[in-house]
Design a protein around this motif. Structure first.
Motif, PDB file in Angstrom:
ATOM      1  N   GLY A  46       0.814  -1.209   0.000  1.00  0.00           N
ATOM      2  CA  GLY A  46       0.000   0.000   0.000  1.00  0.00           C
ATOM      3  C   GLY A  46       0.848   1.259   0.000  1.00  0.00           C
ATOM      4  O   GLY A  46       0.535   2.237  -0.690  1.00  0.00           O
ATOM      5  N   ARG A  47       1.929   1.250   0.777  1.00  0.00           N
ATOM      6  CA  ARG A  47       2.822   2.414   0.816  1.00  0.00           C
ATOM      7  C   ARG A  47       3.526   2.619  -0.522  1.00  0.00           C
ATOM      8  O   ARG A  47       3.717   3.761  -0.976  1.00  0.00           O
ATOM      9  CB  ARG A  47       3.851   2.242   1.931  1.00  0.00           C
ATOM     10  CG  ARG A  47       3.259   2.312   3.334  1.00  0.00           C
ATOM     11  CD  ARG A  47       4.325   2.145   4.404  1.00  0.00           C
ATOM     12  NE  ARG A  47       5.293   3.239   4.357  1.00  0.00           N
ATOM     13  CZ  ARG A  47       6.355   3.316   5.162  1.00  0.00           C
ATOM     14  NH1 ARG A  47       6.597   2.345   6.041  1.00  0.00           N
ATOM     15  NH2 ARG A  47       7.195   4.346   5.076  1.00  0.00           N
ATOM     16  N   LEU A  48       3.926   1.533  -1.177  1.00  0.00           N
ATOM     17  CA  LEU A  48       4.558   1.647  -2.490  1.00  0.00           C
ATOM     18  C   LEU A  48       3.573   2.206  -3.524  1.00  0.00           C
ATOM     19  O   LEU A  48       3.926   3.070  -4.330  1.00  0.00           O
ATOM     20  CB  LEU A  48       5.076   0.279  -2.935  1.00  0.00           C
ATOM     21  CG  LEU A  48       6.303  -0.256  -2.190  1.00  0.00           C
ATOM     22  CD1 LEU A  48       6.579  -1.703  -2.576  1.00  0.00           C
ATOM     23  CD2 LEU A  48       7.528   0.612  -2.474  1.00  0.00           C
ATOM     24  N   VAL A  49       2.343   1.689  -3.492  1.00  0.00           N
ATOM     25  CA  VAL A  49       1.320   2.183  -4.412  1.00  0.00           C
ATOM     26  C   VAL A  49       1.074   3.667  -4.177  1.00  0.00           C
ATOM     27  O   VAL A  49       1.008   4.465  -5.126  1.00  0.00           O
ATOM     28  CB  VAL A  49       0.015   1.376  -4.248  1.00  0.00           C
ATOM     29  CG1 VAL A  49      -1.153   2.079  -4.955  1.00  0.00           C
ATOM     30  CG2 VAL A  49       0.181  -0.030  -4.811  1.00  0.00           C
ATOM     31  N   ASP A  50       0.940   4.064  -2.922  1.00  0.00           N
ATOM     32  CA  ASP A  50       0.700   5.475  -2.606  1.00  0.00           C
ATOM     33  C   ASP A  50       1.864   6.354  -3.051  1.00  0.00           C
ATOM     34  O   ASP A  50       1.655   7.488  -3.518  1.00  0.00           O
ATOM     35  CB  ASP A  50       0.484   5.647  -1.102  1.00  0.00           C
ATOM     36  CG  ASP A  50      -0.856   5.092  -0.631  1.00  0.00           C
ATOM     37  OD1 ASP A  50      -1.743   4.877  -1.490  1.00  0.00           O
ATOM     38  OD2 ASP A  50      -1.000   4.855   0.582  1.00  0.00           O
ATOM     39  N   ALA A  51       3.086   5.848  -2.918  1.00  0.00           N
ATOM     40  CA  ALA A  51       4.264   6.639  -3.285  1.00  0.00           C
ATOM     41  C   ALA A  51       4.241   6.997  -4.769  1.00  0.00           C
ATOM     42  O   ALA A  51       4.503   8.148  -5.152  1.00  0.00           O
ATOM     43  CB  ALA A  51       5.541   5.873  -2.937  1.00  0.00           C
ATOM     44  N   PHE A  52       3.916   6.010  -5.616  1.00  0.00           N
ATOM     45  CA  PHE A  52       3.860   6.272  -7.054  1.00  0.00           C
ATOM     46  C   PHE A  52       2.608   7.063  -7.429  1.00  0.00           C
ATOM     47  O   PHE A  52       2.659   7.986  -8.248  1.00  0.00           O
ATOM     48  CB  PHE A  52       3.901   4.959  -7.837  1.00  0.00           C
ATOM     49  CG  PHE A  52       5.266   4.337  -7.915  1.00  0.00           C
ATOM     50  CD1 PHE A  52       6.273   4.927  -8.658  1.00  0.00           C
ATOM     51  CD2 PHE A  52       5.556   3.159  -7.240  1.00  0.00           C
ATOM     52  CE1 PHE A  52       7.547   4.360  -8.739  1.00  0.00           C
ATOM     53  CE2 PHE A  52       6.815   2.585  -7.313  1.00  0.00           C
ATOM     54  CZ  PHE A  52       7.809   3.186  -8.058  1.00  0.00           C
ATOM     55  N   ALA A  53       1.473   6.699  -6.840  1.00  0.00           N
ATOM     56  CA  ALA A  53       0.217   7.342  -7.199  1.00  0.00           C
ATOM     57  C   ALA A  53       0.212   8.820  -6.824  1.00  0.00           C
ATOM     58  O   ALA A  53      -0.346   9.655  -7.555  1.00  0.00           O
ATOM     59  CB  ALA A  53      -0.951   6.617  -6.520  1.00  0.00           C
ATOM     60  N   ASP A  54       0.828   9.161  -5.709  1.00  0.00           N
ATOM     61  CA  ASP A  54       0.793  10.551  -5.236  1.00  0.00           C
ATOM     62  C   ASP A  54       1.608  11.495  -6.117  1.00  0.00           C
ATOM     63  O   ASP A  54       1.350  12.713  -6.126  1.00  0.00           O
ATOM     64  CB  ASP A  54       1.293  10.633  -3.787  1.00  0.00           C
ATOM     65  CG  ASP A  54       0.306  10.026  -2.798  1.00  0.00           C
ATOM     66  OD1 ASP A  54      -0.867   9.840  -3.178  1.00  0.00           O
ATOM     67  OD2 ASP A  54       0.714   9.723  -1.654  1.00  0.00           O
ATOM     68  N   ILE A  55       2.598  10.977  -6.820  1.00  0.00           N
ATOM     69  CA  ILE A  55       3.406  11.839  -7.686  1.00  0.00           C
ATOM     70  C   ILE A  55       2.949  11.771  -9.141  1.00  0.00           C
ATOM     71  O   ILE A  55       3.476  12.499  -9.985  1.00  0.00           O
ATOM     72  CB  ILE A  55       4.905  11.480  -7.605  1.00  0.00           C
ATOM     73  CG1 ILE A  55       5.155  10.056  -8.131  1.00  0.00           C
ATOM     74  CG2 ILE A  55       5.427  11.637  -6.188  1.00  0.00           C
ATOM     75  CD1 ILE A  55       6.622   9.698  -8.248  1.00  0.00           C
ATOM     76  N   ALA A  56       1.965  10.920  -9.442  1.00  0.00           N
ATOM     77  CA  ALA A  56       1.565  10.698 -10.826  1.00  0.00           C
ATOM     78  C   ALA A  56       1.054  11.973 -11.482  1.00  0.00           C
ATOM     79  O   ALA A  56       1.442  12.312 -12.605  1.00  0.00           O
ATOM     80  CB  ALA A  56       0.505   9.593 -10.895  1.00  0.00           C
ATOM     81  N   GLY A  57       0.176  12.702 -10.787  1.00  0.00           N
ATOM     82  CA  GLY A  57      -0.424  13.894 -11.377  1.00  0.00           C
ATOM     83  C   GLY A  57       0.586  14.959 -11.747  1.00  0.00           C
ATOM     84  O   GLY A  57       0.650  15.389 -12.919  1.00  0.00           O
ATOM     85  N   PRO A  58       1.405  15.450 -10.806  1.00  0.00           N
ATOM     86  CA  PRO A  58       2.388  16.489 -11.149  1.00  0.00           C
ATOM     87  C   PRO A  58       3.366  16.074 -12.237  1.00  0.00           C
ATOM     88  O   PRO A  58       3.663  16.853 -13.139  1.00  0.00           O
ATOM     89  CB  PRO A  58       3.113  16.730  -9.817  1.00  0.00           C
ATOM     90  CG  PRO A  58       2.121  16.336  -8.774  1.00  0.00           C
ATOM     91  CD  PRO A  58       1.370  15.181  -9.357  1.00  0.00           C
ATOM     92  N   ILE A  59       3.861  14.841 -12.161  1.00  0.00           N
ATOM     93  CA  ILE A  59       4.814  14.401 -13.182  1.00  0.00           C
ATOM     94  C   ILE A  59       4.137  14.293 -14.544  1.00  0.00           C
ATOM     95  O   ILE A  59       4.711  14.670 -15.576  1.00  0.00           O
ATOM     96  CB  ILE A  59       5.441  13.049 -12.776  1.00  0.00           C
ATOM     97  CG1 ILE A  59       6.422  13.260 -11.625  1.00  0.00           C
ATOM     98  CG2 ILE A  59       6.158  12.400 -13.961  1.00  0.00           C
ATOM     99  CD1 ILE A  59       7.110  12.005 -11.160  1.00  0.00           C
ATOM    100  N   ALA A  60       2.899  13.801 -14.558  1.00  0.00           N
ATOM    101  CA  ALA A  60       2.170  13.676 -15.822  1.00  0.00           C
ATOM    102  C   ALA A  60       1.968  15.041 -16.463  1.00  0.00           C
ATOM    103  O   ALA A  60       2.163  15.214 -17.677  1.00  0.00           O
ATOM    104  CB  ALA A  60       0.830  12.981 -15.584  1.00  0.00           C
TER     105      ALA A  60
END
Length: 315
Positions: free
Chosen positions: A196-210
């Motif tokens: 869950g922490r790994l998923v959150d780490a990637f998901a939380d930065i997805a918007g700004p990087i995209a």
């Protein structure tokens, strides 16, 4: 109103920063492309997995939402096709690119951050219902139309269409994220703590990087050649399609939140998938590139206007 303006400035500001970073050569050559690959290949699929594994329909009827949105797509696609073939005299294959460019909204890279920022998690859940079927439907429609209008015998070959569709479908990391999220949702299981922490780490930065990578990508695509077709298709995408979505949302009695998300999603500019489809089929790449860039620039004003319209109508 202040939150709306702030969110619009934030979302399109990140796109602008990415563009300036690429334009000024602050980013090394290829850096923007690598960020885009990371966003589309890793971060966004993880975000889609997290969203769809927890999606709550919030009373929205998925079938009604899909009918409203894809009815707008069908009429907009037809308009774009006719503009290219009847008004501008291009061949039917370029007409297909005109149709897909004028109706293929950038729901993932631009839509998720914008909808999430304005409507919160309930809005993200609604746009996820669109994303879950949007890319597969648009891919299938493109493949079928190129089968009919391509260089073959003009007949529809179901087996060939199915092979092409499945090959493109399961090679797309966004589809993998969508299907994985839906599959996990149906199990009813909770993710282990570390996962869950790994998923959150990637998901939380997805918007700004995209958003940043999208801006850098616009510099790479640029604008070239005849602008009249791209301007015409951009007008269809940014004005006609959301207008149709609004009409259908009212006619079909779509719930307010779902109606607002459907119209705003329809008002978004074209995404890179329209260019990728043009590249895959070897025609209309310049048209798709021009239209994607122009519609993104114009959407700063038009999408903002549609947000005000749906706010006044649906509250």
């Amino acid at each position: 109103m202040s939150q709306l303006i702030e969110t619009i400035l934030y979302v399109f500001g990140l796109v602008a920063i990415g563009y300036v970073a690429a334009w000024s050569n602050y980013l090394k050559a290829g850096a923007g492309e690598m960020l885009g690959q990371f966003a589309v290949g890793v971060a966004m699929p993880v975000l889609l997995f997290r969203t769809l594994s927890k999606v709550d329909f919030h009373g929205a009827a998925p079938w009604l939402l899909w009918v409203v949105y894809f009815s707008a797509i069908a009429l907009t696609w037809t308009s774009g096709h006719l503009i290219m073939t009847r008004w501008l005299g291009r061949d039917a294959r370029v007409g297909v690119i005109g149709g897909v460019s004028s109706s293929f909204s950038n729901l993932v890279l631009l839509g998720i951050p914008l909808i999430s920022g304005i409507f919160g998690q309930p809005g993200t859940d609604v746009i996820s219902l669109l994303i879950a079927v949007h890319l597969p439907v648009m891919m299938m429609a493109s493949i079928i139309l190129f089968e009919l209008f391509g260089e073959g015998d003009g007949e529809l070959h179901p087996a060939r269409v199915l092979r092409s569709f499945l090959g493109r479908l399961f090679a797309n990391p966004l589809i993998v994220g969508i299907l994985s999220g839906l599959a996990w949702r149906f199990t009813g299981w909770e993710l282990p703590s570390v996962a869950g922490r790994l998923v959150d780490a990637f998901a939380d930065i997805a918007g700004p990087i995209a958003l940043f990578s999208m801006g850098a990508g616009l510099k790479a695509f640029g604008i070239s050649g005849n602008l009249r077709p791209a301007l015409a298709l951009s007008a269809v995408k940014l004005v006609l399609m959301p207008g149709l979505a609004l009409i259908f949302a009212i006619l079909f009695g779509l719930p307010p939140l779902a109606a607002k998300v459907a119209v705003v999603a329809a008002s978004l500019p074209a995404g890179v998938n329209s260019y990728l489809i043009a590249t895959q089929f070897g025609t209309g790449q310049g048209l798709a590139s021009n239209q994607m860039t122009l519609s993104t620039l114009m959407a700063v004003m038009t999408t903002s206007a549609w947000l005000l319209v749906v706010g006044c109508i649906f509250g």
